[in-house]
Design an enzyme around this catalytic site. Structure first.
Site, PDB file in Angstrom:
ATOM      1  N   CYS A  47       0.818  -1.210   0.000  1.00  0.00           N
ATOM      2  CA  CYS A  47       0.000   0.000   0.000  1.00  0.00           C
ATOM      3  C   CYS A  47       0.855   1.265   0.000  1.00  0.00           C
ATOM      4  O   CYS A  47       2.033   1.255   0.350  1.00  0.00           O
ATOM      5  CB  CYS A  47      -0.956  -0.007   1.191  1.00  0.00           C
ATOM      6  SG  CYS A  47      -0.156   0.274   2.755  1.00  0.00           S
ATOM      7  N   CYS A  83       0.725   3.823   1.984  1.00  0.00           N
ATOM      8  CA  CYS A  83       1.217   4.304   3.279  1.00  0.00           C
ATOM      9  C   CYS A  83       2.443   3.517   3.748  1.00  0.00           C
ATOM     10  O   CYS A  83       3.223   4.014   4.545  1.00  0.00           O
ATOM     11  CB  CYS A  83       0.123   4.340   4.327  1.00  0.00           C
ATOM     12  SG  CYS A  83      -0.606   2.775   4.773  1.00  0.00           S
TER      13      CYS A  83
END
Length: 136
Positions: free
Chosen positions: A46, A48
């Protein structure tokens, strides 16, 4: 499962600075059981993880105190190893990315995804440094 070519640079982002990849349940058990402190990073694909978690983990090592052992499992790739690592992180629910600091096999500090997502890498690094200063 993600293709190996896709996750290779994401793995190397941590292994290139000394994190050991754990691919089996047995490797996770052995890492957690080590004497001293162990930082476990649950890596992921992902955004993040790329923008916040991995840079924060790497920056946190610029500290006078740091974990004795650095290990990582990859969510969505090494399922058994990731599940085993998350089992040691109970009562926290599974999330990725996430980071856990263990001392002599005991969970002493946890950063869940909601502590990572939307926060700058510097803030994550400072959080980890505070934990290192207390537990390492």
């Amino acid at each position: 499962m993600y293709p190996a070519d896709l996750v290779k640079p994401m793995r190397e982002d941590l292994t290139s600075i000394g994190f050991e990849e754990l691919h089996t349940e047995e490797a996770v058990e052995a890492a957690i059981a080590k004497e001293g402190t162990t930082l476990v990073v649950v890596n992921s694909v992902c955004g993040c993880a790329a923008a916040n978690a991995r840079p924060g983990a790497k920056s946190s090592l610029n500290n006078s105190k740091k974990p004795d052992n650095l290990v990582t499992v990859f969510a969505g790739v090494d399922k058994e190893a990731t599940d085993k690592a998350r089992g040691f992180m109970v009562p926290f629910p599974p999330s990725s990315p996430s980071m856990a600091l263990f001392r002599n096999g005991e969970l002493v500090h946890m950063l869940e995804r909601h502590h990572i997502e939307g926060r700058p890498a510097e803030m994550i690094a400072e959080n980890l440094k505070d934990a290192y200063n207390e537990y390492c």
